[in-house]
Write a protein that holds these residues in place. Structure first.
Motif, PDB file in Angstrom:
ATOM      1  N   ILE A 104      38.393  48.541  49.433  1.00  0.00           N
ATOM      2  CA  ILE A 104      37.198  48.117  48.709  1.00  0.00           C
ATOM      3  C   ILE A 104      36.032  49.070  48.940  1.00  0.00           C
ATOM      4  O   ILE A 104      35.273  49.379  48.016  1.00  0.00           O
ATOM      5  CB  ILE A 104      36.805  46.681  49.136  1.00  0.00           C
ATOM      6  CG1 ILE A 104      37.948  45.709  48.821  1.00  0.00           C
ATOM      7  CG2 ILE A 104      35.517  46.233  48.447  1.00  0.00           C
ATOM      8  CD1 ILE A 104      37.733  44.321  49.366  1.00  0.00           C
ATOM      9  N   VAL A 105      35.875  49.544  50.179  1.00  0.00           N
ATOM     10  CA  VAL A 105      34.755  50.432  50.512  1.00  0.00           C
ATOM     11  C   VAL A 105      35.298  51.718  51.119  1.00  0.00           C
ATOM     12  O   VAL A 105      36.496  51.833  51.419  1.00  0.00           O
ATOM     13  CB  VAL A 105      33.786  49.742  51.501  1.00  0.00           C
ATOM     14  CG1 VAL A 105      33.159  48.509  50.868  1.00  0.00           C
ATOM     15  CG2 VAL A 105      34.516  49.354  52.786  1.00  0.00           C
ATOM     16  N   ILE A 169      32.852  38.649  50.366  1.00  0.00           N
ATOM     17  CA  ILE A 169      33.908  39.210  49.518  1.00  0.00           C
ATOM     18  C   ILE A 169      34.874  38.077  49.183  1.00  0.00           C
ATOM     19  O   ILE A 169      35.398  37.408  50.074  1.00  0.00           O
ATOM     20  CB  ILE A 169      34.665  40.345  50.235  1.00  0.00           C
ATOM     21  CG1 ILE A 169      33.713  41.493  50.572  1.00  0.00           C
ATOM     22  CG2 ILE A 169      35.823  40.849  49.381  1.00  0.00           C
ATOM     23  CD1 ILE A 169      34.365  42.596  51.386  1.00  0.00           C
ATOM     24  N   LYS A 196      42.548  40.346  42.647  1.00  0.00           N
ATOM     25  CA  LYS A 196      41.180  40.597  42.175  1.00  0.00           C
ATOM     26  C   LYS A 196      40.198  40.417  43.320  1.00  0.00           C
ATOM     27  O   LYS A 196      40.402  39.579  44.196  1.00  0.00           O
ATOM     28  CB  LYS A 196      40.838  39.640  41.027  1.00  0.00           C
ATOM     29  CG  LYS A 196      39.487  39.894  40.384  1.00  0.00           C
ATOM     30  CD  LYS A 196      39.289  39.020  39.149  1.00  0.00           C
ATOM     31  CE  LYS A 196      39.189  37.562  39.503  1.00  0.00           C
ATOM     32  NZ  LYS A 196      38.856  36.708  38.332  1.00  0.00           N
ATOM     33  N   VAL A 197      39.131  41.214  43.297  1.00  0.00           N
ATOM     34  CA  VAL A 197      38.118  41.151  44.344  1.00  0.00           C
ATOM     35  C   VAL A 197      36.734  41.067  43.715  1.00  0.00           C
ATOM     36  O   VAL A 197      36.433  41.766  42.737  1.00  0.00           O
ATOM     37  CB  VAL A 197      38.202  42.388  45.273  1.00  0.00           C
ATOM     38  CG1 VAL A 197      36.963  42.492  46.154  1.00  0.00           C
ATOM     39  CG2 VAL A 197      39.444  42.317  46.145  1.00  0.00           C
ATOM     40  N   GLU A 198      35.907  40.194  44.283  1.00  0.00           N
ATOM     41  CA  GLU A 198      34.504  40.103  43.882  1.00  0.00           C
ATOM     42  C   GLU A 198      33.637  40.310  45.119  1.00  0.00           C
ATOM     43  O   GLU A 198      33.901  39.728  46.177  1.00  0.00           O
ATOM     44  CB  GLU A 198      34.192  38.740  43.264  1.00  0.00           C
ATOM     45  CG  GLU A 198      34.902  38.482  41.947  1.00  0.00           C
ATOM     46  CD  GLU A 198      34.586  37.108  41.391  1.00  0.00           C
ATOM     47  OE1 GLU A 198      33.750  36.401  42.002  1.00  0.00           O
ATOM     48  OE2 GLU A 198      35.176  36.729  40.366  1.00  0.00           O
ATOM     49  N   VAL A 199      32.616  41.142  44.991  1.00  0.00           N
ATOM     50  CA  VAL A 199      31.670  41.380  46.078  1.00  0.00           C
ATOM     51  C   VAL A 199      30.328  40.804  45.658  1.00  0.00           C
ATOM     52  O   VAL A 199      29.731  41.254  44.673  1.00  0.00           O
ATOM     53  CB  VAL A 199      31.540  42.886  46.399  1.00  0.00           C
ATOM     54  CG1 VAL A 199      30.544  43.097  47.538  1.00  0.00           C
ATOM     55  CG2 VAL A 199      32.897  43.478  46.755  1.00  0.00           C
ATOM     56  N   GLN A 202      30.202  39.864  42.039  1.00  0.00           N
ATOM     57  CA  GLN A 202      30.419  40.910  41.046  1.00  0.00           C
ATOM     58  C   GLN A 202      31.838  41.471  41.173  1.00  0.00           C
ATOM     59  O   GLN A 202      32.268  41.831  42.275  1.00  0.00           O
ATOM     60  CB  GLN A 202      29.402  42.043  41.223  1.00  0.00           C
ATOM     61  CG  GLN A 202      27.959  41.608  41.032  1.00  0.00           C
ATOM     62  CD  GLN A 202      27.703  41.058  39.636  1.00  0.00           C
ATOM     63  OE1 GLN A 202      28.157  41.622  38.633  1.00  0.00           O
ATOM     64  NE2 GLN A 202      26.977  39.945  39.561  1.00  0.00           N
ATOM     65  N   PHE A 204      34.940  43.808  41.481  1.00  0.00           N
ATOM     66  CA  PHE A 204      35.137  45.169  41.973  1.00  0.00           C
ATOM     67  C   PHE A 204      36.275  45.782  41.162  1.00  0.00           C
ATOM     68  O   PHE A 204      37.450  45.527  41.411  1.00  0.00           O
ATOM     69  CB  PHE A 204      35.471  45.148  43.469  1.00  0.00           C
ATOM     70  CG  PHE A 204      35.584  46.509  44.090  1.00  0.00           C
ATOM     71  CD1 PHE A 204      34.455  47.265  44.349  1.00  0.00           C
ATOM     72  CD2 PHE A 204      36.824  47.036  44.410  1.00  0.00           C
ATOM     73  CE1 PHE A 204      34.561  48.525  44.923  1.00  0.00           C
ATOM     74  CE2 PHE A 204      36.941  48.293  44.982  1.00  0.00           C
ATOM     75  CZ  PHE A 204      35.807  49.044  45.238  1.00  0.00           C
ATOM     76  N   GLU A 205      35.903  46.578  40.162  1.00  0.00           N
ATOM     77  CA  GLU A 205      36.869  47.065  39.177  1.00  0.00           C
ATOM     78  C   GLU A 205      37.867  48.061  39.749  1.00  0.00           C
ATOM     79  O   GLU A 205      38.976  48.214  39.235  1.00  0.00           O
ATOM     80  CB  GLU A 205      36.128  47.699  37.990  1.00  0.00           C
ATOM     81  CG  GLU A 205      35.137  46.772  37.302  1.00  0.00           C
ATOM     82  CD  GLU A 205      35.811  45.584  36.630  1.00  0.00           C
ATOM     83  OE1 GLU A 205      37.049  45.617  36.458  1.00  0.00           O
ATOM     84  OE2 GLU A 205      35.098  44.617  36.288  1.00  0.00           O
ATOM     85  N   GLU A 206      37.488  48.759  40.817  1.00  0.00           N
ATOM     86  CA  GLU A 206      38.356  49.813  41.343  1.00  0.00           C
ATOM     87  C   GLU A 206      39.392  49.292  42.339  1.00  0.00           C
ATOM     88  O   GLU A 206      40.129  50.074  42.935  1.00  0.00           O
ATOM     89  CB  GLU A 206      37.504  50.895  42.016  1.00  0.00           C
ATOM     90  CG  GLU A 206      36.525  51.576  41.063  1.00  0.00           C
ATOM     91  CD  GLU A 206      35.664  52.603  41.772  1.00  0.00           C
ATOM     92  OE1 GLU A 206      35.923  52.851  42.973  1.00  0.00           O
ATOM     93  OE2 GLU A 206      34.746  53.150  41.141  1.00  0.00           O
ATOM     94  N   PHE A 207      39.463  47.981  42.508  1.00  0.00           N
ATOM     95  CA  PHE A 207      40.390  47.416  43.489  1.00  0.00           C
ATOM     96  C   PHE A 207      41.838  47.574  43.032  1.00  0.00           C
ATOM     97  O   PHE A 207      42.175  47.323  41.868  1.00  0.00           O
ATOM     98  CB  PHE A 207      40.087  45.935  43.705  1.00  0.00           C
ATOM     99  CG  PHE A 207      41.074  45.235  44.602  1.00  0.00           C
ATOM    100  CD1 PHE A 207      41.103  45.486  45.963  1.00  0.00           C
ATOM    101  CD2 PHE A 207      41.985  44.330  44.075  1.00  0.00           C
ATOM    102  CE1 PHE A 207      42.010  44.853  46.787  1.00  0.00           C
ATOM    103  CE2 PHE A 207      42.891  43.682  44.887  1.00  0.00           C
ATOM    104  CZ  PHE A 207      42.905  43.947  46.251  1.00  0.00           C
TER     105      PHE A 207
END
Length: 219
Positions: A104-105, A169, A196-199, A202, A204-207
């Motif tokens: 994610i980061v 997250i 799917k991931v939301e931060v 929002q 996180f499209e690149e996950f």
């Protein structure tokens, strides 16, 4: 007359003997029947309950840290995990999420988050049913719920006495296949997938979708 009386006594005695013998046979038969019944295994969907330990493999598509120019591909060993199965839930203790955070980061930020992250316990509800294999295993229809990871990154403001902001997250988890508990080796295996991931609400499209594969044995 005396002879007739003696004959009656003999008949009564014979009847008594036959009754005792018959009673003995019935008792013996019942005991044998009970012994036979005790040899028949009794199965229950609660047989899956217990404490487990084993490994969890994490695989992303594409890989989080792909290795290039590697002469020989090494098989991942997996992270050590423990879990308790109880009340129709698989309760994973200290779920390893390092690779998930790194997806994610950036690696530097991931290191800071992981260092300040509390232990994450994750419970997965399930519905159990016997497999159609002469009761050699139990199938678990997993019903995973979203995983929430909350962390606080130390800042200069925190050093000045202010409270550092908390980041949330939210990870959507799915189970495409059923888990399985096998009686022979008392092993529990299953897979869950982070899709799917939301931060902070929002997306996180690149996950990259990440699969967690568990292979554990009952303690």
């Amino acid at each position: 007359m005396k002879t007739l009386t003696e004959i009656k006594k003999v008949r009564c005695f014979n009847r008594l003997v036959l009754f005792v013998v018959a009673l003995g046979l019935i008792t013996t038969f019942t005991a044998c029947s009970n012994d036979d019944d005790s040899d028949i295994p009794v199965y229950s969907l609660k047989d899956v309950d217990g404490n487990y330990s084993g490994t969890m493999l994490t695989e992303s598509d594409p890989p989080v840290n792909p290795q290039t120019n590697s002469p020989k591909e090494e098989q991942p060993e997996g992270a050590t995990v423990t879990a308790e199965v109880k009340d129709n839930q698989v309760m994973i203790k200290k779920l390893p999420v390092d690779d998930l955070i790194k997806s994610i980061v950036d690696e530097e930020t991931a290191g800071i988050i992981i260092e300040n992250l509390d232990d994450i316990n994750y419970n997965i509800p399930y519905t159990a049913a016997f497999n159609d294999d002469s009761k050699g295993s139990i199938l678990l229809q997993l019903k995973p719920e979203p995983l929430e990871i909350k962390y606080t990154i130390p800042t200069q403001a925190q050093a000045d006495g202010e409270e550092a902001p908390q980041i949330t997250i939210k990870v959507t988890i799915e189970a495409e296949e059923k888990g399985q508990y096998t009686y022979k080796d008392q092993k529990l295996t299953f897979e869950i997938k982070a899709t799917k991931v939301e931060v902070e609400g929002q997306p996180f499209e690149e996950f990259s979708p990440t699969t967690f594969s568990f292979d554990m044995a009952k303690k």
